[in-house]
Design an enzyme around this catalytic site. Structure first.
Site, short mmCIF file in Angstrom:
data_model
loop_
_atom_site.label_atom_id
_atom_site.label_comp_id
_atom_site.label_asym_id
_atom_site.label_seq_id
_atom_site.Cartn_x
_atom_site.Cartn_y
_atom_site.Cartn_z
N SER A 1 0.81 -1.22 0.00
CA SER A 1 0.00 0.00 0.00
C SER A 1 0.84 1.27 0.00
O SER A 1 1.97 1.28 0.51
CB SER A 1 -0.92 0.01 1.23
OG SER A 1 -0.16 -0.15 2.40
N GLN B 1 1.62 4.34 1.80
CA GLN B 1 1.49 4.43 3.24
C GLN B 1 2.51 5.39 3.82
O GLN B 1 3.45 5.81 3.14
CB GLN B 1 1.70 3.04 3.86
CG GLN B 1 3.05 2.44 3.52
CD GLN B 1 3.21 1.02 4.08
OE1 GLN B 1 3.91 0.82 5.07
NE2 GLN B 1 2.59 0.05 3.44
N HIS C 1 4.25 6.18 8.08
CA HIS C 1 4.25 5.77 9.48
C HIS C 1 4.27 7.01 10.35
O HIS C 1 5.07 7.92 10.13
CB HIS C 1 5.48 4.90 9.77
CG HIS C 1 5.60 3.74 8.82
ND1 HIS C 1 4.63 2.77 8.71
CD2 HIS C 1 6.56 3.42 7.91
CE1 HIS C 1 5.01 1.89 7.78
NE2 HIS C 1 6.16 2.27 7.28
N LYS D 1 7.70 4.47 13.64
CA LYS D 1 8.21 3.33 12.88
C LYS D 1 9.14 3.78 11.75
O LYS D 1 8.87 3.50 10.58
CB LYS D 1 7.03 2.53 12.32
CG LYS D 1 7.40 1.17 11.73
CD LYS D 1 6.20 0.60 11.00
CE LYS D 1 6.55 -0.69 10.27
NZ LYS D 1 5.48 -1.16 9.39
N GLU E 1 12.11 3.26 9.28
CA GLU E 1 12.53 1.95 8.77
C GLU E 1 13.59 2.10 7.68
O GLU E 1 13.78 3.18 7.12
CB GLU E 1 11.33 1.16 8.26
CG GLU E 1 10.61 1.79 7.08
CD GLU E 1 9.31 1.07 6.72
OE1 GLU E 1 8.71 0.41 7.59
OE2 GLU E 1 8.88 1.18 5.57
N HIS F 1 5.41 6.24 1.01
CA HIS F 1 6.18 5.26 0.26
C HIS F 1 5.32 4.04 -0.04
O HIS F 1 4.25 3.85 0.55
CB HIS F 1 7.42 4.81 1.04
CG HIS F 1 7.12 4.19 2.37
ND1 HIS F 1 6.79 4.93 3.49
CD2 HIS F 1 7.09 2.89 2.77
CE1 HIS F 1 6.57 4.12 4.50
NE2 HIS F 1 6.74 2.88 4.09
N ARG G 1 -2.63 3.91 5.73
CA ARG G 1 -2.69 3.56 4.31
C ARG G 1 -3.67 4.47 3.56
O ARG G 1 -4.64 4.94 4.12
CB ARG G 1 -3.17 2.11 4.14
CG ARG G 1 -2.26 1.08 4.74
CD ARG G 1 -2.80 -0.34 4.54
NE ARG G 1 -1.91 -1.32 5.16
CZ ARG G 1 -1.97 -1.67 6.44
NH1 ARG G 1 -2.88 -1.12 7.24
NH2 ARG G 1 -1.13 -2.56 6.92
N LYS H 1 -7.07 -3.07 2.23
CA LYS H 1 -7.22 -2.83 3.67
C LYS H 1 -7.82 -1.45 3.94
O LYS H 1 -8.00 -0.64 3.03
CB LYS H 1 -5.86 -2.95 4.37
CG LYS H 1 -5.29 -4.35 4.36
CD LYS H 1 -3.97 -4.41 5.08
CE LYS H 1 -3.40 -5.82 5.10
NZ LYS H 1 -2.08 -5.87 5.72
#
Length: 424
Positions: free
Chosen positions: A113, A115, A117, A140, A142, A279, A298, A304
């Site tokens: 997706s 999305q 964070h 989050k 990453e 991203h 998302r 979802k």
């Protein structure tokens, strides 16, 4: 040498697999290979194997694999709580009796997706407001380190590129002439805030389009590009958009791909993502490390739940191509990837036949994944044979010497070494 107290606290772990539908199926997936090697689980050819998790997050916790008298069902999180000294006092003081990072391998067959964070403040707020959707109060950040060629959408394109995108008739139809003109009329002298405001306005307008309008515009775009492909070579981004449309027909995320940088990582290159940066991973296999969280907002390319309002309001709207980390050598055989986040770093160790290397004792914990090959771990006076698929937890202040008779490839995740310098 390792501190004697920690020699017996090096533990073999059983990882956890997530079978999200975007994963690669069966034996095609590195995730499936590692699962079979790590736990002896049967790999089903038609099942997607998306993520192999190593850590303490409640959505996919690791368990101790070798009891040393502690039994097969002891979770790593539970064991750390009973043995908090394994983290080292600086980590314990900062994050409490838990790992601050989550280590993963991803096998991506189709786009994840679009999305972002949330940062810590927003994560806490979302947990309070929507606990059924946002399950923890942590941020989050990453990093994805490519194992194969790895493709992603990441961050917004530059102002000049954006003006080109707003020539696309189907996008103008969705965002409206007024929003498009707002961007087209900006020049570099107008200042970053004005650019950011205009980008936010046009992107929010696009993502908020009704399902009916999105489906209609994507169908028009698709048929126009098919006609034009007979007359000219389509751009990479246009080809990508047609590819995404096959995966997620009529999804607004398909057309929003024009707004993002299209990033292709070669094996050994890494991409890091801070809080509130948009991203979507597209394809390939990677090592991923992040703060211990599963918070995702998302807005497209997904069946979802979408939270478009939250996503559009939280983004930084920073423009330009993201930084790509190539890592730096720690030794002839070890390359370190050091993102600007204190929770984690990743080392890649490629050891040729009959070679040896040392991971020196550090003040925080590590998780090692043996990705390929076979070797010997020497910790204090103890020696262990390790083979591909093995995952090991190493406590703080543990020096590990690795020797091999065949080529060995392994990855280590640990707390960012800069944290220990600033925490002094």
């Amino acid at each position: 040498m390792a501190k004697a107290a920690n020699v017996d606290k090096v533990k073999r772990l059983r990882g956890w697999v997530q079978n999200y539908d975007w994963g690669r199926c069966g034996a095609e997936a590195q995730v499936a290979r590692l699962l079979a090697l790590n736990s002896g689980a049967e790999v089903k050819p038609d099942r997607p194997y998306a993520e192999f998790w190593m850590g303490t997050h409640d959505s996919g916790p690791s368990f101790l694999a070798d009891g040393y008298g502690e039994g097969q069902n002891v979770g790593l999180k539970e064991w750390i709580r009973k043995n908090p000294n394994v983290l080292g006092h600086k980590v314990l003081e900062k994050w409490g009796p838990d790992l601050p990072f989550l280590f993963k391998v991803l096998s991506v067959a189709k786009a994840l997706s679009i999305q972002a964070h949330p940062d810590k403040e927003l994560a806490k707020e979302l947990l309070k407001l929507k606990p059924n959707l946002y399950k923890d109060g942590n941020h989050k950040p990453e990093m994805a380190l490519a194992i194969t060629e790895f493709r992603a959408l990441c961050g917004f394109i530059t102002l000049e590129e954006l003006k080109g995108v707003l020539d696309i008739p189907e996008i103008v139809e969705l965002v409206g002439n007024a929003s498009a003109k707002q961007v087209l009329d900006i020049d570099k002298q107008d200042g970053a805030e004005k650019v950011k405001y205009a980008l936010r306005s046009v992107f929010t307008q696009l993502m908020s389009a009704s399902k009916e309008m999105a489906t209609k515009s994507i169908a028009k775009l698709k048929s126009r590009l098919h006609v034009e492909s007979q007359l000219r070579c389509l751009t990479e981004k246009e080809q990508l958009v047609l590819h995404l449309e096959k995966q997620y027909p009529g999804d607004i995320g398909v057309i929003s791909a024009f707004f993002f940088n299209y990033v292709k990582l070669n094996p050994g290159e890494a991409l890091y993502l801070g809080a509130n940066e948009p991203h979507a991973y597209l394809s390939g296999e990677c090592i991923e490390c992040m703060a211990t969280s599963d918070n995702v907002v998302r807005a497209g390319l997904t069946p979802k739940h979408r939270d478009i309002q939250t996503l559009c309001s939280m983004l930084t709207y920073k423009q330009g191509y993201p930084d790509i980390l190539k890592g730096f050598p720690l030794s002839p055989y070890i390359t370190r990837y050091l993102p600007p986040f204190e929770e984690f770093e990743v080392d890649c160790c490629i050891l040729p036949k009959r070679a040896s290397t040392v991971f020196p004792a550090i003040p925080g914990p590590s998780i090692f994944l043996v990705f390929l090959g076979k070797g010997t771990f020497r910790i204090g006076s103890r020696e262990d044979i390790v083979t591909e698929g093995d995952v090991l937890f190493a406590p703080s202040n543990t020096e590990i010497t690795i020797t091999t008779s065949s080529e060995l490839q392994l990855y280590r995740a640990g707390v960012n070494s800069r944290f220990f310098h600033t925490a002094l």
